[in-house]
Enzyme design. Sequence first.
Site, PDB file in Angstrom:
ATOM      1  N   THR A 117       3.944  -1.864  -2.805  1.00 37.10           N
ATOM      2  CA  THR A 117       3.785  -3.096  -3.584  1.00 37.10           C
ATOM      3  C   THR A 117       2.652  -3.026  -4.605  1.00 37.10           C
ATOM      4  OG1 THR A 117       2.396  -4.023  -1.852  1.00 37.10           O
ATOM      5  CG2 THR A 117       4.758  -4.542  -1.758  1.00 37.10           C
ATOM      6  N   CYS A 118       1.954  -1.920  -4.659  1.00 36.87           N
ATOM      7  CA  CYS A 118       0.810  -1.749  -5.563  1.00 36.87           C
ATOM      8  C   CYS A 118       1.299  -1.355  -6.962  1.00 36.87           C
ATOM      9  CB  CYS A 118      -0.126  -0.682  -4.991  1.00 36.87           C
ATOM     10  SG  CYS A 118      -1.424  -0.143  -6.105  1.00 36.87           S
ATOM     11  N   ASP A 119       0.927  -2.136  -7.972  1.00 34.08           N
ATOM     12  CA  ASP A 119       1.355  -1.864  -9.341  1.00 34.08           C
ATOM     13  C   ASP A 119       0.865  -0.508  -9.843  1.00 34.08           C
ATOM     14  OD1 ASP A 119       2.756  -4.242  -9.572  1.00 34.08           O
ATOM     15  OD2 ASP A 119       1.057  -5.331 -10.453  1.00 34.08           O
ATOM     16  N   ILE A 130       0.841   2.454  -1.639  1.00 32.65           N
ATOM     17  CA  ILE A 130       1.439   1.259  -1.047  1.00 32.65           C
ATOM     18  C   ILE A 130       2.533   0.823  -2.015  1.00 32.65           C
ATOM     19  CG2 ILE A 130       1.067  -1.159  -0.430  1.00 32.65           C
ATOM     20  CD1 ILE A 130      -1.725  -0.389   0.489  1.00 32.65           C
TER      21      ILE A 130
END
Length: 113
Positions: A9-11, A7
């Site tokens: 937006t996943c760090d 994803i």
Amino acid sequence: MLTLYMINTCDTCRKARKALDEKALLYKTHDLRKDGLSAALLEHILNRVPLVDVMNKRSKTWRELSDDEKNYDANSARQLLLTYPTLLKRPLLERDDGTILIGYREGDYDKLG
């Protein structure tokens, strides 16, 4: 070619991408939010890793599920993952040999390439 299921937006997914880029490894991405999680793709993943290993019980999505939803069997878990793709642990890195690495910590990709 490697496939990174992630994803944007996943760090942790960003760290995994950075590690792959630094190693100059060729890979394609599959964003679970943007590109979706089909039943066929889910089965492809589950044929390689156990369901219990890919269910993300630390996610915000998991915490928001009802107690009934959290008490799942194999069939209802598949439906939960299809309904809420963010319940899938990420990133998932599929290697050329079909094995899938779950999650990412620094050094996990050192032996690739």
